[in-house]
Design a protein around this motif. Sequence first.
Motif, mmCIF file in Angstrom:
data_model
loop_
_atom_site.group_PDB
_atom_site.id
_atom_site.type_symbol
_atom_site.label_atom_id
_atom_site.label_comp_id
_atom_site.label_asym_id
_atom_site.label_seq_id
_atom_site.Cartn_x
_atom_site.Cartn_y
_atom_site.Cartn_z
ATOM 1 N N GLU A 23 0.814 -1.218 0.000
ATOM 2 C CA GLU A 23 0.000 0.000 0.000
ATOM 3 C C GLU A 23 0.850 1.270 0.000
ATOM 4 N N SER A 79 -7.951 -4.746 13.302
ATOM 5 C CA SER A 79 -7.036 -4.049 12.401
ATOM 6 C C SER A 79 -6.422 -2.850 13.119
ATOM 7 N N ARG A 111 -5.232 -0.308 11.617
ATOM 8 C CA ARG A 111 -5.324 0.865 10.742
ATOM 9 C C ARG A 111 -5.993 2.021 11.478
ATOM 10 N N VAL A 156 -0.027 1.765 7.803
ATOM 11 C CA VAL A 156 -0.062 0.456 7.174
ATOM 12 C C VAL A 156 0.741 0.504 5.874
ATOM 13 N N SER A 211 -0.747 -5.177 3.044
ATOM 14 C CA SER A 211 -1.881 -5.949 3.531
ATOM 15 C C SER A 211 -2.019 -7.224 2.720
ATOM 16 N N ASP A 218 -9.907 -5.429 4.838
ATOM 17 C CA ASP A 218 -8.909 -4.665 5.598
ATOM 18 C C ASP A 218 -8.085 -5.628 6.442
ATOM 19 N N HIS A 219 -6.991 -6.123 5.865
ATOM 20 C CA HIS A 219 -6.162 -7.134 6.523
ATOM 21 C C HIS A 219 -4.694 -6.700 6.488
ATOM 22 N N PRO A 220 -4.305 -5.731 7.314
ATOM 23 C CA PRO A 220 -2.907 -5.298 7.352
ATOM 24 C C PRO A 220 -1.976 -6.440 7.762
ATOM 25 N N TRP A 260 3.290 -2.848 9.224
ATOM 26 C CA TRP A 260 3.004 -1.459 9.569
ATOM 27 C C TRP A 260 4.111 -0.885 10.436
ATOM 28 N N THR A 301 6.301 -6.691 11.099
ATOM 29 C CA THR A 301 5.956 -7.487 9.929
ATOM 30 C C THR A 301 5.463 -8.848 10.402
#
Length: 223
Positions: free
Chosen positions: A123, A149, A151, A156, A159, A173-175, A178, A190
């Motif tokens: 992203e 999440s 976020r 982020v 993902s 929405d699956h980070p 970040w 990570t």
Amino acid sequence: MTSEHLVVFTRTAGFRHDSIPAGVGALRALGAERGLTVVATEDPDTLAAALPGAAAAVFLSTTGAVLTPPARDALRAHQEAGGGFLGVHSASGTEYDWPWYGDLVGARFDGHPALQPGVVQVEDHDHPATAHLPARWTFTDEWYHFTASPRGRVRVLASADESTYTGGRMGADHPLVWCHENTGGRSFYTSLGHTAEAYGDEAFRAHLRGALDWVTELSEKDR
């Protein structure tokens, strides 16, 4: 943060990853590239003693309750003094009963599907840990779920595309990767790094290199 050493902590009180030795070896090599020695330990007393003045603390696939009260104090003091933190893979499955650590990592591990290939969606390429990666990066890992999440509280960087593997349950929405500066110093997480083979993969090693550069403030924009 100017220092000559990293502290790599690998204690486990739950599942133990076979990839830990490969991860320590990769971090020693990456540290050497930057003139940083690595203190690798599973002893919380050694961790506490080594943290003052360290460029960063790296929690590599730690699991469960692994810190003593003095080690907790040392980690918090390190971060609040501007030190760096790098959490790798199951670092998010560590110290569940310490809210401050949850804030430091950014999210809590909540299971995973079977090990399998999938696609990482990058992203944000404006970071040394992701600048080299394609927009869609095929990788084999466990595709961690999190209790929520992060976020909105973190930056982020990458993902998961759950349509590319089976067993995802966080949805759109699956980070996975970040960073933030919410606890004093820089923190990077990570969720990747389950397999020993990952630490020999050039793209993944560059991912870790960029993360280390950022948390130790050695990235190009900080020189």
